[in-house]
Design a protein around this motif. Structure first.
Motif, PDB file in Angstrom:
ATOM      1  N   LEU A  79      -0.584  13.744  42.302  1.00 53.66           N
ATOM      2  CA  LEU A  79      -1.853  13.115  41.937  1.00 53.66           C
ATOM      3  C   LEU A  79      -1.646  12.307  40.666  1.00 53.66           C
ATOM      4  N   ARG A 143      -1.544  10.222  45.530  1.00 55.72           N
ATOM      5  CA  ARG A 143      -2.932   9.754  45.499  1.00 55.72           C
ATOM      6  C   ARG A 143      -3.366   9.470  44.066  1.00 55.72           C
ATOM      7  N   LEU A 144      -3.969   8.314  43.877  1.00 58.99           N
ATOM      8  CA  LEU A 144      -4.565   7.999  42.577  1.00 58.99           C
ATOM      9  C   LEU A 144      -5.921   8.683  42.488  1.00 58.99           C
ATOM     10  N   LEU A 145      -6.126   9.470  41.428  1.00 57.41           N
ATOM     11  CA  LEU A 145      -7.427  10.110  41.237  1.00 57.41           C
ATOM     12  C   LEU A 145      -8.416   9.128  40.627  1.00 57.41           C
ATOM     13  N   ALA A 146      -7.965   8.423  39.601  1.00 58.70           N
ATOM     14  CA  ALA A 146      -8.865   7.513  38.890  1.00 58.70           C
ATOM     15  C   ALA A 146      -8.093   6.729  37.851  1.00 58.70           C
TER      16      ALA A 146
END
Lengths: 303, 127
Positions: A79, A143-146
């Motif tokens: 992440l 996955r990019l969280l933010a």
């Protein structure tokens, strides 16, 4: 060679353009020595690693690490998170990651289809081919969280970060720029003009900045104050707090930052677990033993 | 920003870092959007041990999601429970906060979220 993420949508008038320092980070993470270090450090049986890039700018490094997680970390359940002081960088980096992950996934699907076609040819069994697509699908991307706007790692919980990446403003300068108040929240404070900076084609309001404001945003990306270390020193001071016990930090330094002294300081940090390690794991601009840029890896030795 | 992000963030005010009330930040007037993300059961199983479950329960309830069980599932339970996998996937990986505020329970500071980007820069009197 893993593809370098596309940053053609990034507004370089106010977001730092990928340069030698960014590419040194990509090269360093791509080395066998680094991928094997990271897969040993974060075996697939261990909890999902959280990666934070401080100051992702265009997002080229963050996108590279997210899109190629399986190759670089030996696992795709990684992440990622980016924190940048520049709102426009947060927006641009998010888009860079989205594009890079999409590209990696499309490539993956094309490869999977090719595989199925080959097998169908051999077996004349379509049903079996479809089953294979499901089962052998190897995810490549994390996955990019933010991306979030903030000062260094200040919004991160203590001990939360497993991999920290920092390409700091490292150029020695007389003064350290400060973010003008109106740019702390540009969407609220500056007039918006309709434009588009993604490939969706829809026009949306983007805050309009002045030339002087843009210059400040770029200066924030390179100007490091005294010895080029004022911002890096603040980040280093936060490392023991935000890094998990298994955490690893990668910090880029230039020769004027006096990297040998920086490493010696890190090794002398107090530790409640294994002692602190600091090693140069990548360098560029090597001229007669004088490395212009280098990447220092910082971690706790296993106690 | 994905809802899962809230499990890793806290208030940027230095004196709040040691306060239990600063975590998790509380969403306020949050607009949610959902992305279509492929379910990755291994990611969720590997994620479990590093999630602060109580904080996640709080976040889920505050965002209007069904109440999560008091105890987190074990990896074996999660792998065998298709519904739990789907629910967690939806909450953690698909749901994004696009607009709104994040409020610190200790100092009351509100961080704005705009176009999915939270702003943790502090006004000078809080730095």
């Amino acid at each position: 060679m893993l593809p370098t993420p596309s940053t053609s949508h990034v507004p370089y008038s106010r977001v730092y353009e990928p340069a030698e320092d960014s590419f040194l980070l990509l090269d360093t993470f791509s080395q066998d020595s680094e991928t094997s270090f990271l897969s040993d450090r974060f075996p697939t049986s261990s909890p999902t690693p959280l990666l934070l890039e401080v100051g992702p700018g265009s997002g080229v490094v963050l996108a590279f690490l997210t899109a190629h997680a399986a190759t670089l970390f030996g696992r795709s359940d990684v992440l990622t998170l980016g924190v940048d002081v520049n709102w426009f960088a947060c927006e641009a980096a998010k888009e860079t990651v989205r594009r890079a992950v999409k590209e990696a996934e499309e490539e993956e699907e094309a490869a999977a289809e090719g595989e199925v076609g080959k097998r169908d040819g051999e077996n004349n069994g379509e049903a079996e081919g479809e089953g294979r697509t499901q089962n052998t699908r190897n995810r490549k991307s994390g996955r990019l969280l933010a991306t979030a706007q903030g000062d260094l790692a200040s919004p991160l919980r203590p001990g939360a970060v497993d991999v920290l990446v920092f390409n700091p403003p490292y150029v020695p300068t007389d003064e350290l720029p400060t973010l003008p108040k109106e740019l702390a929240d540009p969407a609220a404070a500056t007039p918006a003009v309709a434009t588009t900076n993604d490939d969706s084609g829809k026009r949306k309001p983007v805050p309009k900045t002045t030339y002087a404001q843009d210059s400040t945003l770029l200066a924030l990306a390179y100007a490091g104050g005294r010895d080029g270390m004022e911002v890096t020193d603040r980040l280093l001071a936060a490392v023991p707090d935000i890094l998990s016990q298994r955490g690893v930090a990668y910090v880029l330094l230039c020769a004027q930052n006096r990297p040998e002294e920086v490493k010696a300081r890190v090794r002398a940090w107090e530790s409640d677990g294994g002692r602190w390690m600091a090693e140069t794991v990548g360098s560029s601009g090597n001229k007669a033993g004088w490395e212009r840029l280098q990447i220092v890896r910082i971690w706790r030795a296993v106690a | 920003m994905k809802v899962l992000t809230l499990n890793f963030l806290t208030c940027a005010v230095k004196s709040c870092r040691t306060s239990a009330d600063s975590f998790p930040l509380h969403p306020k007037d949050a607009e949610l959007v959902s992305d279509d993300v492929e379910l990755n059961p291994q990611l969720l199983v590997n994620l479990l041990p590093r999630i602060d479950w109580n904080a996640l329960r709080t976040t889920a309830t505050e965002l209007g999601f069904p109440t999560l069980p008091e105890q987190p599932p074990t990896p074996e339970e999660l792998q065998a429970d298709e519904k739990m996998l789907q629910d967690l996937h939806k909450l953690l990986m698909e749901t994004q906060i696009s607009e709104g505020k994040l409020v610190c329970g200790a100092c009351g500071h509100e961080y704005a979220v705009r176009e999915g980007i939270a702003n943790f820069l502090l006004p000078s009197h809080l730095v």
